[in-house]
Motif scaffolding. Structure first.
Motif, PDB file in Angstrom:
ATOM      1  N   ALA A 181      23.859   4.619 -14.383  1.00  0.00           N
ATOM      2  CA  ALA A 181      24.427   3.607 -13.493  1.00  0.00           C
ATOM      3  C   ALA A 181      24.356   4.021 -12.031  1.00  0.00           C
ATOM      4  CB  ALA A 181      25.880   3.332 -13.885  1.00  0.00           C
ATOM      5  N   HIS A 182      23.682   5.119 -11.728  1.00  0.00           N
ATOM      6  CA  HIS A 182      23.566   5.578 -10.346  1.00  0.00           C
ATOM      7  C   HIS A 182      23.034   4.475  -9.433  1.00  0.00           C
ATOM      8  CE1 HIS A 182      21.316   7.948  -7.112  1.00  0.00           C
ATOM      9  NE2 HIS A 182      22.584   8.298  -6.954  1.00  0.00           N
ATOM     10  N   ARG A 229      15.922  12.059 -12.335  1.00  0.00           N
ATOM     11  CA  ARG A 229      16.056  10.689 -12.854  1.00  0.00           C
ATOM     12  C   ARG A 229      16.810   9.798 -11.882  1.00  0.00           C
ATOM     13  NH1 ARG A 229      17.290  13.746 -17.689  1.00  0.00           N
ATOM     14  NH2 ARG A 229      15.473  13.700 -19.092  1.00  0.00           N
ATOM     15  N   MET A 230      17.681  10.383 -11.076  1.00  0.00           N
ATOM     16  CA  MET A 230      18.411   9.586 -10.077  1.00  0.00           C
ATOM     17  C   MET A 230      17.596   9.343  -8.818  1.00  0.00           C
ATOM     18  SD  MET A 230      22.410  10.815 -10.354  1.00  0.00           S
ATOM     19  CE  MET A 230      22.264  12.379 -11.221  1.00  0.00           C
ATOM     20  N   ALA A 231      16.401   9.949  -8.731  1.00  0.00           N
ATOM     21  CA  ALA A 231      15.554   9.790  -7.545  1.00  0.00           C
ATOM     22  C   ALA A 231      14.622   8.599  -7.700  1.00  0.00           C
ATOM     23  CB  ALA A 231      14.750  11.066  -7.305  1.00  0.00           C
ATOM     24  N   THR A 232      15.147   7.496  -8.238  1.00  0.00           N
ATOM     25  CA  THR A 232      14.379   6.263  -8.382  1.00  0.00           C
ATOM     26  C   THR A 232      15.349   5.099  -8.290  1.00  0.00           C
ATOM     27  OG1 THR A 232      12.707   5.133  -9.733  1.00  0.00           O
ATOM     28  CG2 THR A 232      14.570   6.118 -10.908  1.00  0.00           C
ATOM     29  N   GLY A 233      14.815   3.883  -8.220  1.00  0.00           N
ATOM     30  CA  GLY A 233      15.684   2.719  -8.155  1.00  0.00           C
ATOM     31  C   GLY A 233      16.570   2.695  -6.927  1.00  0.00           C
ATOM     32  N   GLY A 234      16.098   3.285  -5.838  1.00  0.00           N
ATOM     33  CA  GLY A 234      16.879   3.411  -4.624  1.00  0.00           C
ATOM     34  C   GLY A 234      16.857   4.821  -4.089  1.00  0.00           C
ATOM     35  N   GLY A 235      16.656   5.792  -5.002  1.00  0.00           N
ATOM     36  CA  GLY A 235      16.433   7.165  -4.584  1.00  0.00           C
ATOM     37  C   GLY A 235      17.685   7.980  -4.345  1.00  0.00           C
ATOM     38  N   CYS A 236      17.464   9.230  -3.963  1.00  0.00           N
ATOM     39  CA  CYS A 236      18.559  10.137  -3.647  1.00  0.00           C
ATOM     40  C   CYS A 236      18.022  11.290  -2.809  1.00  0.00           C
ATOM     41  CB  CYS A 236      19.226  10.671  -4.918  1.00  0.00           C
ATOM     42  SG  CYS A 236      18.214  11.818  -5.880  1.00  0.00           S
ATOM     43  N   GLY A 269      31.030  17.526 -19.632  1.00  0.00           N
ATOM     44  CA  GLY A 269      31.968  16.677 -20.345  1.00  0.00           C
ATOM     45  C   GLY A 269      33.019  15.989 -19.514  1.00  0.00           C
ATOM     46  N   TYR A 270      32.885  15.955 -18.201  1.00  0.00           N
ATOM     47  CA  TYR A 270      33.863  15.265 -17.374  1.00  0.00           C
ATOM     48  C   TYR A 270      33.740  13.751 -17.515  1.00  0.00           C
ATOM     49  CZ  TYR A 270      35.111  19.658 -15.083  1.00  0.00           C
ATOM     50  OH  TYR A 270      35.565  20.933 -14.831  1.00  0.00           O
ATOM     51  N   PHE A 271      32.553  13.274 -17.786  1.00  0.00           N
ATOM     52  CA  PHE A 271      32.312  11.870 -18.096  1.00  0.00           C
ATOM     53  C   PHE A 271      31.013  11.782 -18.889  1.00  0.00           C
ATOM     54  CE2 PHE A 271      30.579  12.523 -13.803  1.00  0.00           C
ATOM     55  CZ  PHE A 271      29.285  12.018 -13.922  1.00  0.00           C
ATOM     56  N   PRO A 272      30.768  10.685 -19.596  1.00  0.00           N
ATOM     57  CA  PRO A 272      29.584  10.600 -20.458  1.00  0.00           C
ATOM     58  C   PRO A 272      28.273  10.693 -19.678  1.00  0.00           C
ATOM     59  CG  PRO A 272      31.191   8.915 -21.031  1.00  0.00           C
ATOM     60  CD  PRO A 272      31.654   9.511 -19.735  1.00  0.00           C
ATOM     61  N   ILE A 273      27.323  11.424 -20.227  1.00  0.00           N
ATOM     62  CA  ILE A 273      26.012  11.555 -19.595  1.00  0.00           C
ATOM     63  C   ILE A 273      25.359  10.190 -19.404  1.00  0.00           C
ATOM     64  CG2 ILE A 273      23.649  12.373 -19.983  1.00  0.00           C
ATOM     65  CD1 ILE A 273      24.825  14.932 -21.152  1.00  0.00           C
ATOM     66  N   TYR A 307      27.138  15.174  -9.925  1.00  0.00           N
ATOM     67  CA  TYR A 307      27.252  14.244 -11.037  1.00  0.00           C
ATOM     68  C   TYR A 307      26.638  14.838 -12.309  1.00  0.00           C
ATOM     69  CZ  TYR A 307      27.995  10.613  -7.434  1.00  0.00           C
ATOM     70  OH  TYR A 307      28.458   9.861  -6.377  1.00  0.00           O
ATOM     71  N   GLY A 308      25.435  15.414 -12.161  1.00  0.00           N
ATOM     72  CA  GLY A 308      24.743  15.972 -13.319  1.00  0.00           C
ATOM     73  C   GLY A 308      25.528  17.110 -13.940  1.00  0.00           C
ATOM     74  N   THR A 309      26.112  17.973 -13.102  1.00  0.00           N
ATOM     75  CA  THR A 309      26.905  19.095 -13.613  1.00  0.00           C
ATOM     76  C   THR A 309      28.149  18.597 -14.330  1.00  0.00           C
ATOM     77  OG1 THR A 309      26.126  20.509 -11.811  1.00  0.00           O
ATOM     78  CG2 THR A 309      28.113  21.209 -12.971  1.00  0.00           C
ATOM     79  N   LEU A 310      28.882  17.678 -13.718  1.00  0.00           N
ATOM     80  CA  LEU A 310      30.094  17.159 -14.335  1.00  0.00           C
ATOM     81  C   LEU A 310      29.790  16.461 -15.661  1.00  0.00           C
ATOM     82  CD1 LEU A 310      31.926  15.724 -11.176  1.00  0.00           C
ATOM     83  CD2 LEU A 310      32.471  17.832 -12.410  1.00  0.00           C
TER      84      LEU A 310
END
Length: 285
Positions: free
Chosen positions: A92-93, A22-29, A83-87, A76-79
């Motif tokens: 906002a990537h 899902r992070m591989a869009t809108g600018g990519g990764c 529960g380190y921060f909200p999914i 980011y996905g693992t954290l």
């Protein structure tokens, strides 16, 4: 293997991979390398590292440093999953109002240190490990390196210092997916025999299947205790693991897909795509 079952670990890793897609869009990764280390991150955070969202400031915690910082989507996905921060924040990537960018940032809960130029976080990790040793602490410092990153001279300089200072609390995990950017490591600057190189620099070294949670559990359980040598685990992985259409492909390094292509890849990840996504219109750098 901690309190999670094998099925739960595999399910968590699929979830992390879905976030990466899902992070591989809108600018990519950097999707391919993020997918290769997803299992490693899930294993380390659930079954090895003594850290949790409640222990972020605990002076007795273990430390994890993602030196191959371009794999931030997997971190980011693992954290987020743990529960380190909200999914929901993952959406906002790459947005200017957030710090979820192409490299880890300490503004993201769970990130110990910024990543940027490849090769520099092993020296940071060695410094943390030496400080712990001087204080008589029992913390462990785990640094995840990419195999292409091993071409940086700072890696080997740090190993010389780490061995001289007998930093047995420094654990190096190499994501050995056989690729550096858009070329195979062995066709660019060959690394093999890699284990022998680490051993020649005074490290204890072993290899493991980086996608096998049972094998990872056995290997990390058997790490030498009270070692006077830095510990190295070479994890053999597959770039793009989980998506057959991009696995082990040099041209699937940095990916920027359309929303429709992302949905097709998510179907493929869940085993529901009959034909792999290989359309020529994909925006891939």
């Amino acid at each position: 293997m901690g309190e999670m079952t094998l099925g739960e670990l595999e399910g968590l890793a699929r979830g992390v991979r879905a976030h990466c897609v899902r992070m591989a869009t809108g600018g990519g990764c950097f999707l391919g390398a993020s997918l290769s280390c997803a299992d490693l991150l899930v294993f380390l955070y659930t079954s090895f590292l003594r850290i949790s969202p409640e222990r972020l400031a605990d002076p007795e915690r273990d430390y994890f440093l993602l030196s191959k910082g371009h794999d931030a989507p997997a971190l980011y996905g693992t954290l987020a999953e743990l529960g380190y921060f909200p999914i929901a924040r993952l959406a906002a990537h790459l947005r200017p109002e957030d710090a979820l960018y192409w490299h880890p940032n300490r503004r993201v809960p769970g990130v110990e240190f910024h990543s940027g130029s490849l090769g520099h976080l092993l020296s940071v990790g060695a410094g943390i490990a030496y400080d712990i040793k001087l204080r008589g602490g029992q913390n462990r410092v785990v640094v995840l390196l990419g195999d292409g990153e091993l071409n940086e001279g700072s890696i080997w300089e740090t190993l010389l210092v780490a061995r001289a200072k007998e930093l047995g609390n420094l654990i190096i995990v190499v994501d050995r997916n056989q690729f550096q950017a858009n070329a195979r490591t062995e066709s660019l600057i060959p690394l093999e025999p890699l284990a022998a190189k680490f051993e020649a620099f005074g490290c204890w070294c072993a290899e493991v299947d980086g996608h096998d949670f049972l094998a990872l559990g056995r290997r990390f359980t058997l790490l030498p205790a009270r070692s006077r040598q830095p510990l190295v685990v070479i994890a053999n992985t597959i770039r793009g693991k989980g998506l057959p259409s991009i696995e082990a492909r040099a041209d699937r390094w940095f990916c920027n897909f359309t929303p429709d292509e992302v949905e097709r890849l998510l179907q493929e990840l869940e085993g529901g795509l009959a034909a792999p996504l290989t359309s020529p219109e994909l925006v891939v750098r």
